[in-house]
Write a protein that holds these residues in place. Structure first.
Motif, PDB file in Angstrom:
ATOM      1  N   ASN A 160       0.834  -1.092  -0.232  1.00 38.12           N
ATOM      2  CA  ASN A 160      -0.129   0.031   0.056  1.00 38.12           C
ATOM      3  C   ASN A 160       0.392   1.369  -0.070  1.00 38.12           C
ATOM      4  OD1 ASN A 160      -1.855  -1.953   0.284  1.00 38.12           O
ATOM      5  ND2 ASN A 160      -2.684  -1.627   2.405  1.00 38.12           N
ATOM      6  N   ALA A 161       0.723   2.089  -0.707  1.00 37.18           N
ATOM      7  CA  ALA A 161       1.247   4.091  -0.820  1.00 37.18           C
ATOM      8  C   ALA A 161       0.266   4.722  -0.427  1.00 37.18           C
ATOM      9  CB  ALA A 161       1.536   3.803  -2.152  1.00 37.18           C
ATOM     10  N   PHE A 162       0.876   5.988  -0.048  1.00 39.39           N
ATOM     11  CA  PHE A 162       0.416   7.016  -0.088  1.00 39.39           C
ATOM     12  C   PHE A 162       0.953   8.271  -1.271  1.00 39.39           C
ATOM     13  CE2 PHE A 162       0.462  11.916   2.012  1.00 39.39           C
ATOM     14  CZ  PHE A 162      -0.902  11.180   2.062  1.00 39.39           C
ATOM     15  N   VAL A 163       0.141   8.823  -1.940  1.00 34.69           N
ATOM     16  CA  VAL A 163       0.967  10.139  -2.579  1.00 34.69           C
ATOM     17  C   VAL A 163       0.106  11.148  -2.879  1.00 34.69           C
ATOM     18  CG1 VAL A 163       0.896  10.578  -5.146  1.00 34.69           C
ATOM     19  CG2 VAL A 163       0.800   7.814  -4.518  1.00 34.69           C
ATOM     20  N   ASN A 164       1.370  12.291  -3.117  1.00 41.96           N
ATOM     21  CA  ASN A 164       1.015  13.337  -2.453  1.00 41.96           C
ATOM     22  C   ASN A 164       1.745  14.153  -3.950  1.00 41.96           C
ATOM     23  OD1 ASN A 164      -0.307  15.920  -1.108  1.00 41.96           O
ATOM     24  ND2 ASN A 164       2.035  15.824  -0.185  1.00 41.96           N
ATOM     25  N   MET A 165       0.666  15.184  -4.245  1.00 43.20           N
ATOM     26  CA  MET A 165       1.243  15.861  -5.801  1.00 43.20           C
ATOM     27  C   MET A 165       0.340  16.775  -5.974  1.00 43.20           C
ATOM     28  SD  MET A 165      -0.081  13.906  -9.431  1.00 43.20           S
ATOM     29  CE  MET A 165      -0.477  12.412  -8.857  1.00 43.20           C
ATOM     30  N   PHE A 166       1.365  18.118  -6.226  1.00 45.96           N
ATOM     31  CA  PHE A 166       1.003  19.548  -7.047  1.00 45.96           C
ATOM     32  C   PHE A 166       0.976  19.554  -8.162  1.00 45.96           C
ATOM     33  CE2 PHE A 166       1.637  19.242  -2.272  1.00 45.96           C
ATOM     34  CZ  PHE A 166       0.717  19.651  -1.952  1.00 45.96           C
ATOM     35  N   ILE A 167       0.242  19.819  -8.714  1.00 43.84           N
ATOM     36  CA  ILE A 167      -0.081  20.095 -10.247  1.00 43.84           C
ATOM     37  C   ILE A 167       0.191  21.570 -10.907  1.00 43.84           C
ATOM     38  CG2 ILE A 167      -0.879  19.703 -12.404  1.00 43.84           C
ATOM     39  CD1 ILE A 167      -1.564  17.392 -11.074  1.00 43.84           C
ATOM     40  N   ILE A 168       0.820  22.232 -11.592  1.00 38.03           N
ATOM     41  CA  ILE A 168       0.371  23.523 -12.276  1.00 38.03           C
ATOM     42  C   ILE A 168      -0.224  23.459 -13.457  1.00 38.03           C
ATOM     43  CG2 ILE A 168       2.679  23.612 -13.322  1.00 38.03           C
ATOM     44  CD1 ILE A 168       0.875  27.105 -11.821  1.00 38.03           C
ATOM     45  N   ASN A 169      -1.597  24.151 -13.625  1.00 34.50           N
ATOM     46  CA  ASN A 169      -2.505  23.111 -14.793  1.00 34.50           C
ATOM     47  C   ASN A 169      -3.230  24.663 -15.908  1.00 34.50           C
ATOM     48  OD1 ASN A 169      -4.114  21.681 -15.895  1.00 34.50           O
ATOM     49  ND2 ASN A 169      -6.073  21.847 -13.948  1.00 34.50           N
ATOM     50  N   ASN A 170      -1.754  25.707 -15.644  1.00 31.75           N
ATOM     51  CA  ASN A 170      -2.401  26.513 -17.477  1.00 31.75           C
ATOM     52  C   ASN A 170      -2.976  25.804 -18.312  1.00 31.75           C
ATOM     53  OD1 ASN A 170      -1.449  28.424 -14.970  1.00 31.75           O
ATOM     54  ND2 ASN A 170       0.340  28.351 -15.340  1.00 31.75           N
ATOM     55  N   SER A 171      -3.842  26.562 -18.980  1.00 31.04           N
ATOM     56  CA  SER A 171      -4.045  25.708 -20.788  1.00 31.04           C
ATOM     57  C   SER A 171      -2.992  26.493 -21.264  1.00 31.04           C
ATOM     58  CB  SER A 171      -5.840  26.459 -20.663  1.00 31.04           C
ATOM     59  OG  SER A 171      -6.235  26.191 -22.209  1.00 31.04           O
TER      60      SER A 171
END
Length: 174
Positions: free
Chosen positions: A107-118
């Motif tokens: 089992n795993a834990f994921v933490n993710m941040f994304i910059i989402n400019n078109s």
């Protein structure tokens, strides 16, 4: 020496003790959980936001990897730079998904941040931990420059699956 281009920005999140906490920077966009074993967990359609934060708890059966796709794109439009357990970086390009798996059996834990400019490639930074000692640090991009992310899919392409109770939360902000 050098300069930052016009439009560059730095976002610093912090805590202000004087804030009355009537508004939050992050708005919850999706909260989904598997009810039975499957190879995919989808956020469903989410509101397009400039910044995305994704967290997942991945319950694996058999040999299952942790991979991500956006807007149902299965083409070779993803590139990754990753390091497992502090090892040497690898940089596979032209991938059909972004992999974050620290290992394929726990089992795993994921933490993710994304910059989402078109109009720009979608850049992300992610960290996955499993069994406390296995970890994977990832920076990646989705090379789409014509739309924002409006769906996030957690997929696995190995012989196992994701168990009931696997969950994903997505928050966004402009």
């Amino acid at each position: 020496g050098g300069d930052f281009n016009t439009g560059s920005e730095v976002v610093v999140l912090g805590w202000d003790p004087a804030d009355t906490h009537t508004t939050n920077f992050w708005e919850e966009l999706a909260s989904v959980e598997l009810g039975a074993e499957a190879d995919e967990l989808s956020s469903g359609t989410i509101t397009a936001k400039k910044y995305l934060w994704v967290q997942a708890f991945v319950k694996k059966t058999g040999t299952a990897n942790t991979r991500w796709r956006f807007n149902n794109d299965t083409g070779s439009n993803y590139a990754v730079r990753q390091s497992g357990n502090g090892g040497t970086d690898t940089t596979p390009s032209s991938q059909t998904s972004i992999f974050t798996h620290a290992n394929t059996s726990d089992n795993a834990f994921v933490n993710m941040f994304i910059i989402n400019n078109s109009a720009n490639e979608k850049l992300l930074i992610a960290h996955e931990t499993a069994r406390g000692s296995d970890r994977r640090e990832v920076v990646a991009k989705w090379s789409n420059t014509s739309s924002q992310i409006t769906e996030i899919d957690l997929v696995q392409l190995d012989s196992g699956g994701f168990s009931a109770g696997t969950l994903m939360k997505v928050w966004g902000s402009d």
